[in-house]
Design an enzyme around this catalytic site. Sequence first.
Site, PDB file in Angstrom:
ATOM      1  N   LYS A 130     -11.947   0.864  -2.122  1.00  0.00           N
ATOM      2  CA  LYS A 130     -10.749   1.668  -3.541  1.00  0.00           C
ATOM      3  C   LYS A 130     -11.802   1.627  -4.145  1.00  0.00           C
ATOM      4  O   LYS A 130     -12.374   2.104  -4.570  1.00  0.00           O
ATOM      5  CB  LYS A 130      -9.912   0.802  -2.906  1.00  0.00           C
ATOM      6  CG  LYS A 130      -8.983   0.967  -1.406  1.00  0.00           C
ATOM      7  CD  LYS A 130      -7.920   0.052  -0.530  1.00  0.00           C
ATOM      8  CE  LYS A 130      -7.655   0.781   0.740  1.00  0.00           C
ATOM      9  NZ  LYS A 130      -8.029   0.650   1.508  1.00  0.00           N
ATOM     10  N   SER A 172       0.725  -1.443  -0.194  1.00  0.00           N
ATOM     11  CA  SER A 172       0.063  -0.220  -0.107  1.00  0.00           C
ATOM     12  C   SER A 172       0.436   1.633  -0.188  1.00  0.00           C
ATOM     13  O   SER A 172       0.017   1.960  -0.629  1.00  0.00           O
ATOM     14  CB  SER A 172      -0.899   0.059   0.808  1.00  0.00           C
ATOM     15  OG  SER A 172      -0.281   0.126   2.045  1.00  0.00           O
ATOM     16  N   HIS A 184      -5.725  -3.140  -3.242  1.00  0.00           N
ATOM     17  CA  HIS A 184      -5.019  -2.224  -3.942  1.00  0.00           C
ATOM     18  C   HIS A 184      -4.876  -3.053  -5.035  1.00  0.00           C
ATOM     19  O   HIS A 184      -4.329  -2.732  -6.792  1.00  0.00           O
ATOM     20  CB  HIS A 184      -3.548  -1.523  -3.815  1.00  0.00           C
ATOM     21  CG  HIS A 184      -3.783  -0.764  -1.897  1.00  0.00           C
ATOM     22  ND1 HIS A 184      -4.322   0.910  -2.294  1.00  0.00           N
ATOM     23  CD2 HIS A 184      -3.371  -1.063  -0.964  1.00  0.00           C
ATOM     24  CE1 HIS A 184      -4.622   1.162  -1.306  1.00  0.00           C
ATOM     25  NE2 HIS A 184      -3.723  -0.089  -0.544  1.00  0.00           N
TER      26      HIS A 184
HETATM   27  C1  LIG Z   1      -3.902  -3.305   1.664  1.00  0.00           C
HETATM   28  C2  LIG Z   1      -5.065  -2.966   2.549  1.00  0.00           C
HETATM   29  N1  LIG Z   1      -5.133  -3.605   3.861  1.00  0.00           N
HETATM   30  C3  LIG Z   1      -6.566  -3.867   4.066  1.00  0.00           C
HETATM   31  C4  LIG Z   1      -6.753  -2.366   4.122  1.00  0.00           C
HETATM   32  C5  LIG Z   1      -8.220  -2.087   5.081  1.00  0.00           C
HETATM   33  O1  LIG Z   1      -9.364  -1.772   4.141  1.00  0.00           O
HETATM   34  P1  LIG Z   1     -10.658  -1.107   4.558  1.00  0.00           P
HETATM   35  O2  LIG Z   1     -10.426   0.341   3.797  1.00  0.00           O
HETATM   36  O3  LIG Z   1     -11.577  -1.514   3.936  1.00  0.00           O
HETATM   37  O4  LIG Z   1     -10.844  -0.817   6.657  1.00  0.00           O
HETATM   38  C6  LIG Z   1      -5.851  -1.007   3.492  1.00  0.00           C
HETATM   39  C7  LIG Z   1      -6.240   0.554   3.310  1.00  0.00           C
HETATM   40  O5  LIG Z   1      -6.981   0.982   4.340  1.00  0.00           O
HETATM   41  C8  LIG Z   1      -4.724  -1.388   2.353  1.00  0.00           C
HETATM   42  O6  LIG Z   1      -4.082  -0.898   2.232  1.00  0.00           O
END
Ligand SMILES: Cc1ncc(COP(=O)(O)O)c(C=O)c1O
Length: 411
Positions: free
Chosen positions: A244, A185, A213
């Site tokens: 996203k 990320s 992502h």
């Molecule tokens: C790699 C990754 N996993 C999980 C999440 C968590 O997802 P959510 O925003 O739906 O809680 C994010 C970002 O928020 C992320 O970048």
Amino acid sequence: MTHPFDVLEAGLADRAALALTRRRRIADTPCAPRIRIDGRDLVAFASNDYLGLANHPRLIEAIAEGARRYGAGSGGSHLLGGHSRAHALLEDVLAGYAGGFASDPRALSFSTGYMANLAILTALAGRGATVYSDALNHASLIDGARLSRANVRIYPHADAVALAAMLDEDRGDGMKVIVTDAVFSMDGDIAPLAALTALAEKHQAWLVVDDAHGFGIHGDDGAGTVADLRLRSPLLVYMGTLGKAAGVAGAFVVAESTAIEWLIQQARSYIYTTAAAPALAHAAGVSVALMRGEEGHARRARLHGHIDAVRAMIGGIEAMGAGVSAMASTTAIQPIVVGENEAALALADALLEHSFWVPAVRPPTVPPGTARLRLSLSAAHETDDIQRLGQALRASRAATATAPRVGVATA
Ligand SMILES: Cc1ncc(COP(=O)(O)O)c(C=O)c1O
């Protein structure tokens, strides 16, 4: 005796001294490249709305349609009355879309990716298990591993050879769980998923892949990074998010039906929480249809064009010797590494003066000394936005490389 507030105030002062204070910016307009933030009109390279769907008229209408059909709230947890037809339909669609790696795929929907990751790791790993976690995994995976009470071993970033050595060392018969972001990320690079799948098969370990992502972006029809690589294994547990690229909110896990049944029975962050509003599940289903169809295809093509343009732009600035470095990312996340926290903030501030918003990211989100601008791209950007950002970056870097920082910026 120390007053509790003194402890907090000292902690906040320490963070400020290290240029680590985070602050929220208030958006008055929908998520889109042209956005009004804190009263200023800016061009944003800040969101994870990679396909530009967050403000799509069809999805806005779908939320309204879902609310008319199912009401505003779910009213309960999935196991106690909150599981609506909208959630069930969404899960069927997602299993068919992203579950090509499994022989009997089933999906489970969650309110957020954070909760989905906690669910997977706490349900699959427990005392006596070992979780093998990439050094740059997302915080939600780190927290899930900690909460699971399993033994946690961190392997060097994207290093399947080091992971293989760890797995060979561990001869016990406790459950093994390998866990990785598919697209990292903050760096934008892609995990060596084929090698990890082979290791999972060899050691009979689960392979948990967080494709927050990559879902919606990778693969011909956007089914994600695992689908793009045409991997197949019953040991794969795939997590995708719906807030996203899909432009709505929520997340899901796809795995073999038995693994999903285990999550339903065991995962506390699934069981003990109110189900997301059914209207959101309904809209997410409409978003999946958009992503799979012609429109999704056209948006992915446009996004990939933007990624190539930004890579060339950042590479040009790096070559100028401006003291910034690009990363080997081919995804919609294109970090510009600056180094020190102050310098990253100064560059973000200077870009704001040119009406561009590119958030600075600092430790602990990234390792110390690698503070960066996290530039993220959307199909909704114009090609011209990227060219103008390049000019602003050159001018801003020239100004901030010498001048002390004056303003207060960003995340
Ligand atoms: C790699 C990754 N996993 C999980 C999440 C968590 O997802 P959510 O925003 O739906 O809680 C994010 C970002 O928020 C992320 O970048």
